[in-house]
Design an enzyme around this catalytic site. Structure first.
Site, PDB file in Angstrom:
ATOM      1  N   ASN A   1       0.703  -1.378  -0.071  1.00  0.00           N
ATOM      2  CA  ASN A   1      -0.161   0.027   0.002  1.00  0.00           C
ATOM      3  C   ASN A   1       0.869   1.323  -0.203  1.00  0.00           C
ATOM      4  OD1 ASN A   1      -1.976  -1.812   0.370  1.00  0.00           O
ATOM      5  ND2 ASN A   1      -2.679  -1.298   2.313  1.00  0.00           N
TER       6      ASN A   1
ATOM      7  N   TYR B   1      -3.475  -1.015   8.065  1.00  0.00           N
ATOM      8  CA  TYR B   1      -3.966  -0.543   6.611  1.00  0.00           C
ATOM      9  C   TYR B   1      -4.249   0.866   6.681  1.00  0.00           C
ATOM     10  CZ  TYR B   1      -7.406  -0.180   2.839  1.00  0.00           C
ATOM     11  OH  TYR B   1      -8.218   0.476   1.850  1.00  0.00           O
TER      12      TYR B   1
ATOM     13  N   LYS C   1      -2.549   3.935   4.520  1.00  0.00           N
ATOM     14  CA  LYS C   1      -3.257   4.874   3.349  1.00  0.00           C
ATOM     15  C   LYS C   1      -3.353   6.431   3.854  1.00  0.00           C
ATOM     16  CE  LYS C   1      -5.167   1.937   0.556  1.00  0.00           C
ATOM     17  NZ  LYS C   1      -4.859   2.006  -0.821  1.00  0.00           N
TER      18      LYS C   1
ATOM     19  N   SER D   1      -7.480   6.401   0.414  1.00  0.00           N
ATOM     20  CA  SER D   1      -8.869   5.745   0.985  1.00  0.00           C
ATOM     21  C   SER D   1      -9.178   6.815   2.066  1.00  0.00           C
ATOM     22  CB  SER D   1      -8.394   4.427   1.685  1.00  0.00           C
ATOM     23  OG  SER D   1      -9.308   3.887   2.732  1.00  0.00           O
TER      24      SER D   1
END
Lengths: 296, 296
Positions: free
Chosen positions: B149, B193, B197, B180
């Site tokens: 990512n 996560y 982002k 995101s």
């Protein structure tokens, strides 16, 4: 007096917690919250066991010295390179505190971090605070920057949960993560570094909101431009600005000593979810914009 | 008449159309769509060479289809796994666009990314837009999440600068990075996560501000919760919430098609520094708070 000290912690939903946890877990939980709320005093660090990752670093060393003005029980310094003369100096600062050094590279696999922490927990029995302070600033080194500043911090945090998570019978704990003002708004000339710090800020804000589940509270300290060897000379991304260090230092900055003083004040405030902005004597809890809400 | 043609083209199911129309009719149909697309706001993408990393992914595939409603010159899809049937399907959607597939894992070293891009630039001579769309969502996999990512996106971006940077005689270019909404405010149950982002959002905002030096503009598209296989089931960090996927899906979400439509609209708006929030038909440029300014 008690009521004055015990302001409610807004980021934790007690009502929700009550629905999901057994009384024993809840008691632990309330104790943790009480600790978080009632501790904005200089005695807070008394008798605490503290692990400080990168406690010999540029900001780390002065922060270790500042910590040693308080009567901690143990200060366990983890750093990549041993500097025995600095460790000796620290040991002499406050004979009441047991200062220990252990080598640690935050980029090791999670299992290695757990092994090291097991050694520490076996020895001390309990640890109260983990300070994740490792960081590098060199946008020529993309992998290393992200591995140290973000992945390493996440892994060290994840590793300590084995010992702290109340779901595993642990006692909870406190995580202090070093972010940076560049995690709020970047120094555009070092986008890789700035991005890694934004990751730390965002990650830690989640940890704080998970405290009712894990028993582990968390906050970030986010120094402004601090006159360290890190900042004296560093590479910008693709050399977009070869003089980035010089340009930054043309504006007001803080010394590592000033930074360290605010750093330890923030630790003493012990505010779950705190987004501490530390610059030139200012210590301010930043309010983050809500752009979106997952509703869960 | 012209104005009539320039209305936005409603989403058309080309596969269904293929079942009912003869090739000659189909060609006419394509031409009308193409004219409509190229004369409305969507003319921006006409004749462009686009590289789409993860263009076969959950959001990627529908976005590729949406892109193919425009008369790009080339759409080069880079993805970890080849899915020939999907590539064939895409190729048939708009015969005017040359669709190519090349395997690419964003976690390869920078030098590998550069090699692959060299092949593409050698072939196409110029590339107008790079879409960095690779992402995984699994907070059990800390290293992989951050490597795909964030690090992968930074490396792919850094690699293309060899060909685009105006300081090296390049023509400049446009980078569209998939962030995101969790980069703005996290889904606390997936802190790793969400943090990755936040890194993308912060990193890309720097790229945009470096455009006067590099000639490369940049923005992020930040989807809200989108009904993909990624979201159908995923691991929370340390299983803090085993039902995180189900809980998220209890609230309004968007389809991959809705997301794709907004995604391509954002590309067409081509706003350097855009922080595009994409959710349920909403496409909004988020204003980021200024907490701090490095003054350089």
């Amino acid at each position: 007096m008690f009521a004055k000290l015990c302001r409610p912690v807004p980021s934790i939903n007690f009502r929700t917690a009550k629905c999901f946890y057994k009384p024993r877990q809840l008691n632990k939980f309330y104790n943790i919250i009480a600790r978080a709320n009632c501790s904005a005093s200089s005695s807070f660090l008394c008798d605490k066991n503290v692990i400080f990752v990168a406690g010999l670093g540029d900001i780390g060393l002065d922060t270790s010295k500042e910590l040693l003005k308080r009567d901690l029980k143990n200060l366990v310094i983890l750093d990549r390179v041993d500097k025995p003369e600095l460790v000796c100096e620290l040991k002499e600062l406050n004979p009441k505190v047991k200062v220990t050094f252990m080598p640690y590279d935050v980029t090791v696999p999670l299992a290695e971090s757990k092994k090291l922490l097991k050694k520490i927990f076996d020895k001390l029995k309990c640890v109260d605070i983990l300070i994740n302070g490792a960081g590098i600033l060199d946008d020529h080194k993309i992998e290393a920057t992200i591995a140290v500043n973000y992945t390493g911090l996440v892994n060290t945090t994840t590793a300590i949960m084995d010992f702290w998570d109340i779901r595993k019978g642990g006692p909870g704990g406190i995580i202090c993560n070093i972010g940076s003002v560049t995690g709020f708004n970047p120094i555009t000339q070092v986008p890789v570094y700035s991005g890694s710090k934004a990751a730390v800020v965002n990650f830690t804000s989640s940890l704080a909101k998970l405290a009712h589940i894990t028993g582990v509270t968390a906050y970030t300290v986010n120094p402004g431009i601090t006159r360290t060897s890190l900042v004296a000379k560093f590479n910008s991304w693709l050399d977009v600005e070869p003089d980035v260090a010089e340009l930054l230092l043309e504006h007001p900055t803080q010394s590592t000593k000033e930074c360290a003083a605010s750093f330890v004040k923030a630790i003493e405030k012990n505010k779950n979810g705190g987004l501490w902005f530390l610059d030139q004597g200012i210590l301010e809890d930043i309010k983050w914009d809500k752009h979106w809400d997952p509703c869960i």
